[in-house]
Design a protein around this motif. Sequence first.
Motif, short mmCIF file in Angstrom:
data_model
loop_
_atom_site.label_atom_id
_atom_site.label_comp_id
_atom_site.label_asym_id
_atom_site.label_seq_id
_atom_site.Cartn_x
_atom_site.Cartn_y
_atom_site.Cartn_z
N GLU A 87 0.83 -1.20 0.00
CA GLU A 87 0.00 0.00 0.00
C GLU A 87 0.87 1.26 0.00
O GLU A 87 0.60 2.22 -0.71
CB GLU A 87 -0.93 0.00 1.21
CG GLU A 87 -2.04 -1.05 1.12
CD GLU A 87 -3.01 -0.94 2.29
OE1 GLU A 87 -2.82 -0.03 3.13
OE2 GLU A 87 -3.95 -1.76 2.36
N THR A 90 2.39 1.66 -3.41
CA THR A 90 1.42 2.21 -4.35
C THR A 90 1.33 3.73 -4.21
O THR A 90 1.30 4.46 -5.21
CB THR A 90 0.03 1.59 -4.12
OG1 THR A 90 0.09 0.19 -4.38
CG2 THR A 90 -1.01 2.21 -5.04
N ASN A 94 2.34 6.41 -7.10
CA ASN A 94 1.39 7.41 -7.59
C ASN A 94 1.98 8.82 -7.52
O ASN A 94 1.79 9.63 -8.44
CB ASN A 94 0.10 7.35 -6.77
CG ASN A 94 -0.70 6.09 -7.05
OD1 ASN A 94 -0.51 5.44 -8.08
ND2 ASN A 94 -1.60 5.73 -6.15
N SER A 193 3.18 0.86 -11.71
CA SER A 193 1.86 1.05 -11.12
C SER A 193 0.92 -0.08 -11.51
O SER A 193 0.21 -0.65 -10.66
CB SER A 193 1.29 2.39 -11.57
OG SER A 193 -0.01 2.59 -11.05
N LYS A 194 0.93 -0.45 -12.77
CA LYS A 194 0.07 -1.53 -13.26
C LYS A 194 0.45 -2.87 -12.63
O LYS A 194 -0.41 -3.65 -12.22
CB LYS A 194 0.17 -1.62 -14.78
CG LYS A 194 -0.67 -2.71 -15.43
CD LYS A 194 -0.56 -2.65 -16.94
CE LYS A 194 -1.44 -3.73 -17.61
NZ LYS A 194 -0.95 -5.09 -17.31
N THR A 197 -0.73 -3.27 -9.00
CA THR A 197 -2.16 -3.61 -8.90
C THR A 197 -2.39 -5.08 -9.20
O THR A 197 -3.37 -5.67 -8.73
CB THR A 197 -3.00 -2.75 -9.86
OG1 THR A 197 -2.61 -3.00 -11.20
CG2 THR A 197 -2.84 -1.26 -9.55
N GLU A 198 -1.50 -5.66 -10.00
CA GLU A 198 -1.59 -7.08 -10.32
C GLU A 198 -0.85 -7.95 -9.31
O GLU A 198 -0.72 -9.16 -9.49
CB GLU A 198 -1.03 -7.32 -11.73
CG GLU A 198 -1.81 -6.61 -12.83
CD GLU A 198 -1.12 -6.71 -14.19
OE1 GLU A 198 0.02 -7.24 -14.25
OE2 GLU A 198 -1.72 -6.27 -15.18
N LYS A 199 -0.33 -7.31 -8.26
CA LYS A 199 0.42 -7.98 -7.19
C LYS A 199 1.70 -8.65 -7.71
O LYS A 199 2.18 -9.62 -7.14
CB LYS A 199 -0.46 -8.99 -6.46
CG LYS A 199 -1.65 -8.35 -5.76
CD LYS A 199 -2.45 -9.37 -4.95
CE LYS A 199 -3.62 -8.68 -4.23
NZ LYS A 199 -4.39 -9.63 -3.41
#
Length: 232
Positions: A87, A90, A94, A193-194, A197-199
């Motif tokens: 988290e 991320t 960002n 970033s992508k 989100t896909e771990k």
Amino acid sequence: MNTKSRILTTAMAALLATAPIIGATYARAADTTKAATEQTAAKETKAVDAQLNASEDKAIIKTMNEAYKALREIHAARLAIFNGTPEAATNFVNLAQADLQTASEKMKDYEVDKITPTLTDDAYIPFDTSMALSEGFMPTPEKQATLAKANEHLAKGDHKKAVDVLKLANIDVTISGAFIPVKASLSHVADASKLITEKKYYESNLALKAVEDSIVMQSFGIDEVPAQGVAG
């Protein structure tokens, strides 16, 4: 980032021909061992902005605040991944993505010529600079006095006046810079970033590492400092 710190002043430091006059700050950012919290990062970013904006117009090479902040955030994101806090990673990714987007919008004003790029069709912008006495410098009482005078200008953030003082005394200095390719960096961070989100944390770390690996370090004689705002 940008370097806005003081230079060498003492006779002992003057004896070191390659001793840095202005120290690089990016290395200090890399000493962090734990991912910072968002609140701490925001506070540090605000302090960096105030420091850099105050002296940008007096810099030999203008460094871009957003590029420097993005690299700090990228480093923090990698540490967060390593520490198992996705988290936080991320959030830092960002922030880095937003800063690099701003850097992309401003790159025409900061892009420099005379860079030996590792990537073509990209804009290289400086995020950090340093100054050092040229090899072979021999201190004398007169030159030590000149160094002290130049140091006074640097303490006020006026690098241009400091260099003028050194040039009048025939003291050669070398200007070094750290540059990143804006377009490639923005692309790598978007990939990271992508992937987060896909771990896919390992792959995301590699995408962020690619930004750091793309940094170009280059030095110039005082009469060979590259022009800025060269993009068409």
